[in-house]
Design a protein around this motif. Structure first.
Motif, mmCIF file in Angstrom:
data_model
loop_
_atom_site.group_PDB
_atom_site.id
_atom_site.type_symbol
_atom_site.label_atom_id
_atom_site.label_comp_id
_atom_site.label_asym_id
_atom_site.label_seq_id
_atom_site.Cartn_x
_atom_site.Cartn_y
_atom_site.Cartn_z
ATOM 1 N N ALA A 3 40.442 35.750 41.858
ATOM 2 C CA ALA A 3 41.104 36.688 41.196
ATOM 3 C C ALA A 3 41.777 34.952 39.870
ATOM 4 O O ALA A 3 41.807 35.488 38.630
ATOM 5 N N GLY A 67 33.886 40.571 40.289
ATOM 6 C CA GLY A 67 34.619 41.912 40.244
ATOM 7 C C GLY A 67 34.614 42.343 41.101
ATOM 8 O O GLY A 67 34.753 42.855 41.526
ATOM 9 N N CYS A 68 33.266 42.883 39.513
ATOM 10 C CA CYS A 68 32.445 44.501 40.576
ATOM 11 C C CYS A 68 32.345 44.872 41.746
ATOM 12 O O CYS A 68 32.692 45.167 42.807
ATOM 13 N N THR A 70 33.605 42.239 44.330
ATOM 14 C CA THR A 70 34.512 41.972 45.164
ATOM 15 C C THR A 70 35.430 43.095 45.129
ATOM 16 O O THR A 70 35.612 43.459 46.171
ATOM 17 N N LEU A 71 35.807 43.682 44.518
ATOM 18 C CA LEU A 71 36.283 45.245 43.968
ATOM 19 C C LEU A 71 34.997 46.387 45.295
ATOM 20 O O LEU A 71 36.305 47.136 46.075
ATOM 21 N N TRP A 75 37.050 47.382 49.041
ATOM 22 C CA TRP A 75 37.329 49.563 48.723
ATOM 23 C C TRP A 75 36.427 49.822 49.887
ATOM 24 O O TRP A 75 37.012 50.847 50.324
ATOM 25 N N HIS A 95 48.897 45.391 46.733
ATOM 26 C CA HIS A 95 47.825 44.656 46.722
ATOM 27 C C HIS A 95 47.977 43.989 44.694
ATOM 28 O O HIS A 95 46.898 44.478 44.394
ATOM 29 N N ILE A 98 44.351 42.582 44.166
ATOM 30 C CA ILE A 98 43.604 43.261 43.142
ATOM 31 C C ILE A 98 44.220 43.353 42.211
ATOM 32 O O ILE A 98 42.952 44.115 41.406
ATOM 33 N N LEU A 101 43.175 40.843 39.831
ATOM 34 C CA LEU A 101 41.328 40.936 39.796
ATOM 35 C C LEU A 101 40.751 42.032 38.997
ATOM 36 O O LEU A 101 39.883 41.589 37.906
ATOM 37 N N ALA A 102 41.381 43.107 39.044
ATOM 38 C CA ALA A 102 40.722 44.367 38.072
ATOM 39 C C ALA A 102 40.763 44.207 36.917
ATOM 40 O O ALA A 102 39.904 44.526 36.182
ATOM 41 N N THR A 105 38.435 41.208 36.104
ATOM 42 C CA THR A 105 37.527 42.476 35.584
ATOM 43 C C THR A 105 37.142 42.673 34.605
ATOM 44 O O THR A 105 36.775 43.219 33.278
#
Length: 122
Positions: A3, A67-68, A70-71, A75, A95, A98, A101-102, A105
């Motif tokens: 992140a 990012g995608c 990892t997400l 998930w 989180h 997270i 990170l989102a 992204t």
């Protein structure tokens, strides 16, 4: 760590896009337009087309892909995260990374979209 590295990769493009927008707010001799013009002019003379492509397409594109991936991995593997999505407020408390990170992204995707639209229009 991912992140933080993603935020660092979109930081230069974010700063330069902010400078480009600020320079258009007022005439050149007033603040904050004056330093924005100086930074913008320095950037246009010191960054090549390849450098701009890496800065506005490559780095945000890498942020979006990493990012995608990892997400999606998080998930699938983290049942708690899926439960927290239903709960809502708990996801923020458990989180925070997270969320960063989102956000990085999404920011990378927005910069990539604007840069691609700019390339297509030119």
């Amino acid at each position: 760590m991912l992140a933080i590295s993603e935020w660092l990769m979109v930081l230069p493009a974010t700063m330069l896009l902010t400078v480009a927008a600020l320079r258009l707010l007022q005439p050149r001799q007033y603040q904050p337009a004056r330093p924005s013009w100086l930074i913008f002019e320095w950037t246009t003379t010191h960054i090549s087309r390849l450098g701009a492509a890496i800065l506005f397409l490559g780095m945000p594109g890498l942020v979006v892909v990493a990012g995608c991936v990892t997400l999606l991995r998080v998930w699938r593997e983290d049942q708690t995260l899926r439960q927290d999505a239903v709960v809502g407020l708990t996801v923020v408390r458990r989180h925070v990374v997270i969320g960063f990170l989102a956000a990085a992204t999404l920011l990378g995707a927005a910069i990539l979209t604007l840069a691609v639209a700019h390339v297509v229009v030119d």
